[in-house]
Design an enzyme around this catalytic site. Structure first.
Site, PDB file in Angstrom:
ATOM      1  N   HIS A   1       0.738  -1.321  -0.040  1.00 18.92           N
ATOM      2  CA  HIS A   1       0.100  -0.085  -0.035  1.00 18.92           C
ATOM      3  C   HIS A   1       0.629   1.382   0.047  1.00 18.92           C
ATOM      4  CE1 HIS A   1      -3.405   2.613   0.682  1.00 18.92           C
ATOM      5  NE2 HIS A   1      -2.716   3.191   1.699  1.00 18.92           N
ATOM      6  N   CYS A   2       1.971   1.139   0.646  1.00 22.83           N
ATOM      7  CA  CYS A   2       2.979   2.562   0.726  1.00 22.83           C
ATOM      8  C   CYS A   2       3.711   2.926  -0.386  1.00 22.83           C
ATOM      9  CB  CYS A   2       3.500   2.272   2.076  1.00 22.83           C
ATOM     10  SG  CYS A   2       2.718   1.989   3.463  1.00 22.83           S
TER      11      CYS A   2
END
Length: 439
Positions: A269-270
């Site tokens: 996600h990052c």
């Protein structure tokens, strides 16, 4: 009793909004450390599995769910009215990008509005979702003010970025140092005290903007360095030099070098997302972010590079184009030894192969079926192939996208077709390299 006292003696109830890869481990850890915790999520399927004490997150044991639930220290609900019972509310919801690669804070804003509807005086609200510097004070604070309560007196606001690393056996929620910051001195004291009761080490910084910048800097650092080695891979490949051997050699230097490794693209996600949050915010200050944007371009282009090389190899060895090729994709999760599918580059590879008309199967010991995702909905519920069904001559090429340890790589070599290895998985296991092409 003051809020600070209630946090210090752990009589304050903690609410965790968003029970995914960040929220569920945080809720369990807080409950294990003695807080009473309520988890909130809109996904009823998560509630059903939690009710059955069946963990859907690798970092959380099902037995811990049962123990904490039976003790009364942990429960979960889709009823956001129960936020009114919480004295500390931690927001752990997604912060994706739009199709225009701009920040999508819709999950954060919707959650904050729910909190504003139910919040009581004497409550600490903490955002954990990764975002651009300024979000806590510029976005959350005005929404919470709509409650009619006064920030800094009735409501206290802070930011503490999540630092979860799925599949990391060395660090977990409690042992990863926690960055914290409050909007004002009292909020800072409250958030520092809260997390000191949950994790082993708390690092307080001066402002929420600083805390937001800490997290985004960590991930930009990784994205830029991965882009660098991806570019070096292209250069050294043209020169006939093995970039993996180069990196391993350089890593023997005990100072001044930190190894990063190339791959078929960025996942999780990052790292694929956070750099674009900062480049978007930087436009407000008329500051160019050329270095970050170039890194994004390189990493985003890697899946296309992999497919181009695969096309060349299939044409050379099988004498056919991808539209008639049978491809086995190995690993569909974004990183090894986890089931996490967020922003997985393997899904982009699957999409490109599908668009080219290839016949595709995949194996992944952690993902028996492709789950619903915000993108790639056309592949939802596609099942993994049973590795026991693999036979020589079945495929025109094998493409290793994720190097799970539980994969039988020797069996892949027995399929008698080229193996395109984007993770150096075959060489690292000392297996024969005759049919292997590192890409």
């Amino acid at each position: 009793m003051s809020l600070l006292d209630a946090i210090a003696d752990k009589t304050a109830r903690v609410g965790v909004v968003g029970l995914g890869y960040v929220g569920l481990p945080l809720a369990v850890t807080a409950a294990q450390r003695g807080f009473s915790v309520t988890g909130f999520d809109i996904d009823q399927s998560k509630m059903d599995r939690l009710d059955a004490h069946d963990s859907y997150i690798g970092a959380v044991a099902s037995d811990d769910l049962r123990t904490l639930s039976d003790s009364g220290r942990l429960d979960w609900t889709t009823d956001f009215a129960r936020l009114a019972t919480c004295q500390a509310i931690l927001i752990c919801v997604p912060t994706p990008l739009t199709k225009q690669r701009e920040p999508d804070l819709s999950f954060v804003t919707v959650t904050t509005r729910e909190i504003a509807r139910h919040i009581r005086p004497g409550t600490l609200v903490v955002l954990e979702s990764t975002t651009y510097p300024g979000t806590t004070d510029e976005v959350l604070a005005p929404i919470l003010a709509e409650s009619g309560l006064t920030l800094g007196e009735d409501i206290f606001l802070g930011f503490s970025p999540e630092r979860e690393d799925p599949g990391n056996a060395r660090y977990n929620t409690s042992t990863i140092p926690k960055i914290v910051a409050g909007s004002g001195e009292m909020a800072g004291q409250l958030i520092e005290s809260l997390y000191a009761g949950i994790v082993d080490q708390v690092v307080r910084v001066s402002t929420t903007q600083t805390a937001e910048a800490v997290k985004i800097t960590e991930n930009i650092f990784r994205a830029v360095n991965i882009a660098l080695v991806n570019e070096l891979k292209l250069v050294y490949d043209r020169m006939g030099i093995d970039v993996w051997e180069v990196i391993d050699g350089a890593a023997t230097k005990p100072f001044g070098f930190m190894p990063f490794y190339p791959g078929p693209g960025l996942g999780g996600h990052c790292i694929p997302i956070d750099p674009f949050y900062l480049t978007w915010k930087a436009r407000e200050y008329e500051v160019p972010t050329r270095f970050i944007e170039l890194a994004g371009e390189i990493n985003t282009a890697m899946p296309n590079h992999v497919i181009d090389r695969l096309r060349e190899i299939v044409d050379r060895d099988a004498g056919k184009g991808l539209s008639r090729a049978r491809i086995l994709l190995v690993g569909i999760a974004y990183k090894k030894n986890v089931a996490d599918m967020r922003e997985s580059p393997a899904m982009k590879l699957l999409e490109l192969l599908d668009e080219a008309g290839a016949e595709i199967a995949y194996i992944d010991p952690h993902v028996p079926e492709i789950p619903p995702m915000r993108e790639y909905r056309q592949f939802t519920a596609r099942p993994a192939l049973d590795p026991a069904e693999l036979k020589p001559g079945q495929f025109d090429a094998v493409l290793i996208a994720t190097d799970h340890d539980a994969v039988d790589y020797a069996a892949l070599l027995d399929l008698e077709c080229p193996v395109i290895d984007t993770r150096n998985a075959i060489a690292r296991r000392g297996l024969p390299m005759e049919r292997v092409v590192k890409v």
